[in-house]
Design an enzyme around this catalytic site. Structure first.
Site, PDB file in Angstrom:
ATOM      1  N   THR A 199       0.721  -1.178   0.170  1.00  0.00           N
ATOM      2  CA  THR A 199      -0.072  -0.013  -0.109  1.00  0.00           C
ATOM      3  C   THR A 199       0.871   1.357   0.039  1.00  0.00           C
ATOM      4  O   THR A 199       2.022   1.275   0.690  1.00  0.00           O
ATOM      5  CB  THR A 199      -0.934   0.041   1.347  1.00  0.00           C
ATOM      6  N   ARG A 227     -14.862  -5.964  -0.543  1.00  0.00           N
ATOM      7  CA  ARG A 227     -14.322  -5.569   0.888  1.00  0.00           C
ATOM      8  C   ARG A 227     -13.708  -4.156   0.864  1.00  0.00           C
ATOM      9  O   ARG A 227     -12.942  -3.918  -0.362  1.00  0.00           O
ATOM     10  CB  ARG A 227     -13.362  -6.726   1.411  1.00  0.00           C
ATOM     11  N   VAL A 228     -13.782  -3.253   1.622  1.00  0.00           N
ATOM     12  CA  VAL A 228     -13.221  -2.335   1.859  1.00  0.00           C
ATOM     13  C   VAL A 228     -12.322  -1.766   3.033  1.00  0.00           C
ATOM     14  O   VAL A 228     -12.717  -2.239   3.992  1.00  0.00           O
ATOM     15  CB  VAL A 228     -14.088  -0.909   1.591  1.00  0.00           C
ATOM     16  N   ASP A 230      -9.105   0.355   5.276  1.00  0.00           N
ATOM     17  CA  ASP A 230      -8.997   1.671   5.774  1.00  0.00           C
ATOM     18  C   ASP A 230      -8.449   2.659   5.022  1.00  0.00           C
ATOM     19  O   ASP A 230      -8.868   3.988   5.508  1.00  0.00           O
ATOM     20  CB  ASP A 230      -7.695   1.156   7.244  1.00  0.00           C
ATOM     21  N   THR A 249      -0.601   1.855   6.751  1.00  0.00           N
ATOM     22  CA  THR A 249      -0.634   0.595   6.079  1.00  0.00           C
ATOM     23  C   THR A 249      -0.744  -0.578   6.912  1.00  0.00           C
ATOM     24  O   THR A 249       0.015  -0.366   8.102  1.00  0.00           O
ATOM     25  CB  THR A 249       0.508   0.564   5.253  1.00  0.00           C
ATOM     26  N   GLY A 250      -1.520  -1.499   6.948  1.00  0.00           N
ATOM     27  CA  GLY A 250      -1.336  -2.766   7.620  1.00  0.00           C
ATOM     28  C   GLY A 250      -2.758  -3.522   7.539  1.00  0.00           C
ATOM     29  O   GLY A 250      -3.449  -3.090   6.327  1.00  0.00           O
ATOM     30  N   GLY A 252      -6.296  -3.769   7.733  1.00  0.00           N
ATOM     31  CA  GLY A 252      -7.213  -2.545   7.551  1.00  0.00           C
ATOM     32  C   GLY A 252      -8.107  -2.763   8.566  1.00  0.00           C
ATOM     33  O   GLY A 252      -8.625  -1.510   8.947  1.00  0.00           O
TER      34      GLY A 252
HETATM   35  N1  ASP Z   1      -4.469  -1.257   4.760  1.00  0.00           N
HETATM   36  C1  ASP Z   1      -4.563  -1.938   3.463  1.00  0.00           C
HETATM   37  C2  ASP Z   1      -5.978  -2.568   3.574  1.00  0.00           C
HETATM   38  O1  ASP Z   1      -6.185  -3.040   4.643  1.00  0.00           O
HETATM   39  C3  ASP Z   1      -3.475  -2.850   3.342  1.00  0.00           C
HETATM   40  C4  ASP Z   1      -1.853  -2.521   3.375  1.00  0.00           C
HETATM   41  O2  ASP Z   1      -1.719  -1.303   4.047  1.00  0.00           O
HETATM   42  O3  ASP Z   1      -1.241  -3.248   2.861  1.00  0.00           O
HETATM   43  O4  ASP Z   1      -6.538  -2.604   2.659  1.00  0.00           O
END
Ligand code: ASP
Length: 334
Positions: A199, A227-228, A230, A249-250, A252
């Site tokens: 991301t 799916r949505v 964060d 990022t992580g 979500g």
């Molecule tokens: N935060 C993003 C999500 O959950 C994924 C990511 O940061 O890699 O869609």
């Protein structure tokens, strides 16, 4: 004597000039996750560092000539959306149906304007569409078919077939995730922690003292259709106010439940925490305590930058107000 006085005067003027020079700063991320030296070839590492540097160049060129933080974050994000090495735009992860649904958001701190799109499938630069929602619609977020229909009304938005986002390594990640899912289900266990990374995000402070933040993503590998995450949710994965901006990022779902991006800036505003303390508290304590993981980039109006993450790595880069810049990938890099 007169000459010495003149030189002293000149020196004083030069120092005052340097102090008066408006501060600008930029921080970017290309995702957090299991990013270890043993997993990354020397060639990939070099290419990722080069991409991060190109994104910094694009954003910083705008800031250096007095441009807006909003333009700087968009420019930096578009470079990373076009790179197949990040999970945004080209190179986005696959959902469970073998397609791509892209999420993005942008926010301008001083005006609190924001725009976001979720689940778009044919927009080359989702961040550009998020900005168009902000500037050319009365709404903050458009999703799915409605976002695509809105893109149809904006000739400047470049469209591509969904397969344009495909890359071989993301397809392999989907196959792996689906095989793991089956194994876990056969054992009666819940799905494993998400393996994501890529991301992209950017936060900038411009010469006018304005902050903007932006995030763009393909979401999580093998996510359910619709799916949505964060990233496009204002306050969860993306936030900017007059004093502070964040891109996360992580995993979500945990960023949404903990309003991560807003919480970091709220701690600075309401508790008077320093940016570093606020960002570390949320990313290193609150998110993992809830069962999630990931990282964030944050920046305040003085140009302080924080890049905490609780995973083994996070692709990141920064240009500080004093002009020092860097890119980093692994935990042991400063
Ligand atoms: N935060 C993003 C999500 O959950 C994924 C990511 O940061 O890699 O869609």
């Amino acid at each position: 004597m007169r000459r010495i006085a003149f030189i002293l005067l000149m020196l004083a003027a030069m120092t005052a000039n340097a102090a008066d020079k408006p501060k600008t700063a930029l921080v970017i991320h290309g995702g957090a996750g299991v990013i270890e030296r043993s997993h990354l070839s020397a060639e990939d590492e070099k290419a990722i560092r080069a991409d991060l540097n190109r994104a910094l160049d694009a954003g910083n060129a705008i800031l250096a000539k007095g441009g807006a933080a909003l333009d700087a974050v968009q420019a930096a994000i578009e470079v990373m959306e076009d790179s197949p090495r990040f999970n945004a735009g080209k190179g986005a992860v696959f959902n469970a149906r073998g397609g791509h649904e892209l999420d993005a958001a942008i926010m301008e701190g001083n005006t609190r304007r924001a725009g976001a799109v979720a689940g778009v499938t044919t927009v080359r630069h989702p961040i550009e569409l998020a900005r168009a929602v902000m500037e050319h619609s009365p709404h903050v977020m458009l999703a799915g078919a409605g976002a695509e229909a809105f893109a149809d009304t904006r000739p400047e938005i470049e469209r591509v077939p969904n397969s344009w986002f495909d890359t071989e390594h993301r397809r392999k990640q989907l196959e792996q995730a689906q095989a793991d899912e089956k194994k876990q289900a056969a054992l009666g266990l819940p799905p494993k922690k998400g393996t994501y990374f890529g991301t992209v995000g950017a936060v900038a402070l411009d010469a006018h003292g304005h902050i903007a933040a932006a995030t763009s993503t393909g979401g999580m590998t093998n996510k359910k259709w619709g799916r949505v995450g964060d990233s496009p949710i204002i306050g969860a994965g993306t936030w900017a106010d007059a004093n502070c901006g964040v891109s996360g990022t992580g995993w979500g779902e945990f960023y949404i439940r903990n309003a991560v991006a807003h919480d970091i800036c709220a701690r600075v505003a309401y508790r008077g925490d320093s940016l570093a303390v606020a960002a570390e508290e949320v990313v290193d304590k609150i998110v993992p305590a809830a069962g999630g993981d990931g990282g964030a980039i944050a920046l305040d109006k003085d140009g302080n930058i924080a890049t905490p993450f609780n995973t083994s790595g996070m692709y990141r880069g920064w240009v500080k107000p004093d002009g020092t810049r860097g890119v980093a990938i692994f935990r042991d890099e400063k």
